[in-house]
Design a protein around this motif. Structure first.
Motif, short mmCIF file in Angstrom:
data_model
loop_
_atom_site.label_atom_id
_atom_site.label_comp_id
_atom_site.label_asym_id
_atom_site.label_seq_id
_atom_site.Cartn_x
_atom_site.Cartn_y
_atom_site.Cartn_z
N SER A 72 0.84 -1.19 0.00
CA SER A 72 0.00 0.00 0.00
C SER A 72 0.88 1.25 0.00
O SER A 72 1.60 1.50 0.96
N GLU A 73 0.79 2.00 -1.07
CA GLU A 73 1.57 3.25 -1.16
C GLU A 73 1.19 4.21 -0.04
O GLU A 73 2.04 4.89 0.53
N ALA A 74 -0.10 4.24 0.30
CA ALA A 74 -0.56 5.13 1.36
C ALA A 74 0.01 4.72 2.72
O ALA A 74 0.39 5.58 3.52
N ALA A 75 0.09 3.42 2.98
CA ALA A 75 0.65 2.94 4.26
C ALA A 75 2.14 3.26 4.31
O ALA A 75 2.65 3.72 5.34
N LEU A 76 2.85 3.03 3.22
CA LEU A 76 4.29 3.34 3.19
C LEU A 76 4.53 4.83 3.38
O LEU A 76 5.44 5.24 4.10
N SER A 77 3.71 5.65 2.75
CA SER A 77 3.84 7.09 2.88
C SER A 77 3.61 7.52 4.33
O SER A 77 4.35 8.37 4.86
N LEU A 78 2.61 6.95 4.98
CA LEU A 78 2.34 7.27 6.38
C LEU A 78 3.51 6.83 7.27
O LEU A 78 3.94 7.58 8.15
N MET A 79 4.05 5.64 7.03
CA MET A 79 5.18 5.17 7.83
C MET A 79 6.40 6.09 7.66
O MET A 79 7.07 6.42 8.64
N LYS A 80 6.65 6.51 6.44
CA LYS A 80 7.78 7.42 6.19
C LYS A 80 7.56 8.74 6.90
O LYS A 80 8.48 9.30 7.50
N GLN A 81 6.32 9.24 6.84
CA GLN A 81 6.02 10.52 7.49
C GLN A 81 6.18 10.40 9.00
O GLN A 81 6.69 11.32 9.65
#
Length: 170
Positions: free
Chosen positions: A92-101
């Protein structure tokens, strides 16, 4: 003004006056802190109280949404777990983006301290809430078809978001 908005958007809310006070005070404080200290503050009630803009109410709403998800999970006896190589989250791109943030918090705090700019933390909080809301729209956290392990890891990400956002708001 906050009470007017609450009466329009959620007339059946309990404790409307108290909620309006919390939202209004938070909105004013966040507006001040989110403005770079070297720039003039432009105050506009409509913008400051917008639940969809880069505002305190948007952050408060995001925090409340995460709290609601976690409350619903507890009612279903589901507990959060830190994500570990989850296929569901790693695809999930959205999950990865949230983890990075989430991982950018130390940089925001360090920059705010070094440059004496609390606005860097406020801007980080906005970016974090945007990443969470994107995740929420794209990933069904409490999916009955998902395994308990997958749900627990998604809840872990929601819980991490709630904790970090709460820390930035404090």
């Amino acid at each position: 003004k906050a009470l007017e908005i609450i009466n329009q958007k959620n007339p059946n809310l309990t404790n409307k006056e108290k909620t309006a006070e919390i939202v209004g005070v938070g909105a004013v404080i966040f507006n001040d802190l989110s403005t770079d200290r070297t720039k003039d503050v432009e105050f506009d009630w409509a913008r400051v109280l917008d639940f969809e803009g880069d505002t305190g109410p948007y952050l408060q709403y995001s925090y409340a949404r995460a709290s609601s998800i976690l409350r619903q999970a507890r009612e279903q006896n589901l507990l959060p777990k830190a994500p570990h190589n989850s296929d569901a989250l790693s695809h999930s791109e959205a999950a990865l983006s949230l983890m990075k943030q989430l991982g950018r918090l130390p940089l925001a705090v360090e920059g705010a301290q070094r440059l004496n700019k609390p606005s860097l933390i406020a801007n980080y909080a906005i970016d974090l809430a945007k990443a969470f809301n994107s995740f929420y729209r794209q990933v069904r956290v409490l999916d009955p078809a998902a395994s308990k392990e997958e749900t627990a890891e998604k809840l872990g990400l929601v819980s991490a978001f709630r904790q970090v956002l709460g820390n930035t708001l404090s």
